[in-house]
Each structure stands twice: as structure tokens, then as C-alpha cells.
Enzyme design. Sequence first.
Site, PDB file in Angstrom:
ATOM      1  N   LYS A  96     -15.214  23.397  17.682  1.00 25.18           N
ATOM      2  CA  LYS A  96     -15.945  23.063  16.463  1.00 25.18           C
ATOM      3  C   LYS A  96     -14.962  22.772  15.335  1.00 25.18           C
ATOM      4  CE  LYS A  96     -19.837  26.255  17.344  1.00 25.18           C
ATOM      5  NZ  LYS A  96     -20.976  25.327  17.360  1.00 25.18           N
ATOM      6  N   ARG A 152     -26.713  28.768  26.267  1.00 25.93           N
ATOM      7  CA  ARG A 152     -27.716  28.602  27.324  1.00 25.93           C
ATOM      8  C   ARG A 152     -27.167  29.034  28.681  1.00 25.93           C
ATOM      9  NH1 ARG A 152     -28.283  22.395  25.952  1.00 25.93           N
ATOM     10  NH2 ARG A 152     -27.885  23.388  23.945  1.00 25.93           N
TER      11      ARG A 152
END
Length: 471
Positions: free
Chosen positions: A250, A324
Site C-alpha cells: 500500500k 478474505r
Amino acid sequence: MSENSPATLSLPLPLVASREAAVPIHCVARGGLDALDGRVPAAALRFARAAGFEGKPGASLLVPGPEGNLGLVLFGVGPAEESDAYAFAALSAALPAGTYEIATPLGPAEATAASLGWVMGRYAFRRYRDEAPKPAPLLVPPAGTDLDGVRRAAEATYLVRDLVNTPASDLGPEDLAVAALRVAAVHDARVNLIVGDDLLDAGYPMVHAVGRASDRAPRLIDLNWGASDLPRITIVGKGVCFDTGGLNLKTGNFMALMKKDMGGAAHALGLAHMIMDAGLPVRLRVLIPAVENAVAGNAMRPGDVLTSRKGLTVEIGDTDAEGRLILADALAEADEDKPDLLIDFATLTGAARVALGPDLPAMFTPDDELAAAIAEHGFEQRDPVWRLPLWAPYDKWLESRVADLNNVSDGGMAGAITAALFLKRFVTETPAWVHFDLYAWTLKPAPGRPAGAEAFTLRALFALIAERYGA
């Protein structure tokens, strides 16, 4: 963790039973000062009109008494169906120390909401600031207040906020496990921890893969409470204690709030506390995969293929879609148990925030009846959610050329839906499953909600579980 650990549940409430010397608070609808004629001294009404008080929701006016003391307080309120759940937080945050009581008659739901709002107005995260809180104004709870419910909801919300507000330097996977142990100790619950390479032997390969690059070992937290023959409620919470994005790193602006990426785990513990505190007749299980998504030589790579607990192979299209992955292993474990209700919480996608904003959690479930019941309780508790579709045609977007599925879709559209569809692949045996994609954060302060960590859906889900399984 320090003595002021965010897992501390003991919460002194700014509520008091004695009405002695209590200053009355009169609720005023917009433009409704005339309705107080005969209920408050005429001089107080003249003062309010001279001050320009109009009853704007959230506005308050301190009216002096004949001796120069504080005689009464006027507080602007909107229609019940439009008022904020924490509306009375504006008063407890602003009033001087003293004892107050609400002179306007309230029904049980409004009385409970007023007391809860009063308590929430006192929240502040002070762990790293050497300052004493100001003396709290005390409220005499209105007749009909569910005091246990107020305490329970406040403790759970404070717990979630404190956990999420704590920086990753003090809340890594081990610290999150300690927090779960402390919550469990309050309720005599049992906790099993699977740590580091033991995750491979126990069959949680994706939890291990996401967390192995950190020098803080990943782990699975498994909390159990209640008799085995009772209805089974399982809660799964995403516990990414910090998310760098992995090798798909990021940028700084997107990494700034990533201490809150364990917000799902915090919500799982908050709801679990409410269930156990109320002694609901259920068998409760909480599963929290706790990891740090870091960068090192052994970090998972884009293009890697992982084999999940369920046996499905997953191609890594993006290492920043790690939440996830750990949820998939935990959901597969939960699904093997076939609980009566399976809930998962996750700060999962930016797409959900783009669609619904920061204050409205996205809800996904294939169960229409469950969705309607949660939405109804959310409305009643002023704790709203919004259902998004598990749109089956988008499932093909998760196809992989080399594995059973990819962890991201091509193109990035409908990101919240495809993430939920990914999770759905790992829940095949449980009759009732619901997934919440939430933000766990407040950007702009509001009454009872300082900027920072926030809890969502807890009151709505507790009301649902109490209604379905409380008897």
C-alpha cells in the site's frame, strides 16, 4: 499488554439512582417552546426566547435559576424515528459536573436510548495521553431504562473502540489473543490458540501464508462458551492487526489507518461479550484468525497458489486482498461445525465504503428471512445495515486459469460483492450465514462518536440473537 488494556470490560457508568438536587432536562421539539408553558417557570421561557433557542436537534441551553444557580436545561430533539441513537451524548459531553434527570416522559426504548447516549458521550481514548478525564455529569436514568442493556452495549462498544484505536505496536496477533483471553476470563469461556507453524499441521494454511512474513507469529483464536446441546452461534472476525498490503504494498495514505484492519475481530469479541454477559442459552464459538500482513523474504507473492482448509486452491491475484484468505480458512472451520447461525465481521473492501459510506455496514446473506430480521432490528435499535446482493453472475469473475479461484476479480468492479462471493465458496453446510463488510471507523465526529474507531451492528445482532434464541 498494559494494565489499561483495551480488553478491560469494567466500565463505571455516569448514571446515578439518587434524584437529590438533580437538574431537570426538558426535551424541546424544533419550534416547540410553547409546549413548555406551565411546565417550566415563565422566566425560563423568556430567557430561552431571548437567547434564540429554537429546539434545533442536539442544541442545548443552560437556564439559570432564581438564585443564579443552574435551574434547568433545554435540549432540542427531533422526531423519534429520525433521532440519532446517541443523541443525548451531546449533553453528557457538554454539561458541567452535577446530577441531571430528564423531566420529559419517555417510553422504555427512548429511555434506554437516552441513557446509552449519555454513557457514550463520555467515551475518549486516553491510553497514550497523560490527562485526567473531566468530572462526568451524572444522569438519573429515566423510568423504563434497561440498565443491563445499557451497560452491556456500552461495554461492548467501548471494547471495540479501544481495540481498534490501539496502534499495531501494542496490538499484534499475540496481543489480540490476550484480549480474547481476558474477555473469556470474565465469562469463564474456554480459549484454544493455534500459533505459527502449528497452523499448517492443524489445517489453516492460508492463515499461515498471510501471517508468516511477520516476526509476530500468526494464530487462530478459538473461544467456546455454553453447553454443547444448545443452539450453536459462531462468530468469525477478521484479525489483520496491521496490513501493509504485502508485496502489493500500500502507499502511505492507504496504509495510515491499517491498525483498524482487525476491526472485524474487535466486533466479534464485542458481540460475544454481549451474548455471554446476558447469559443467552446458546453454545457460542468465536473464531479469530490473527495475523500481520507484512513484507519479508518469505511473504506470499502475487501468482502463488495456496491450498485452503476446504481443499479449494486459490491463486493470489493481489496480496492486499489477504483478509478474505484468513476468513476463508476460519469460515471453513466454522462451516464444518454446521452452526445454527454463522456471522462474520470484516473490514474487507473499500468498495463497500464507496457504495455505502463509512456509517452503513454492507450485509450479505443468501437467507432472505435472516436479512429482513437483521434489517428490522437495525432500524429498531438505530443500528442500521444495508443488504447488498450475492450476485451469482459475478461469481465467474473469480475464475483462475491455474487454480479453483482467484482471490480478486479482474477489473475491480463490484469489489464488495465479489469479496463476499469469494467467502461464500467456503460456507456450504451452514443454513444461516451473514457477512458484514464494515469500516470500524468514524471520520467526522458526532454525538457519542468521536473521530476514530467505531462499532456497528452490535445492538442489532444482539437483539436478533436474543429474540431467536433467548427463550
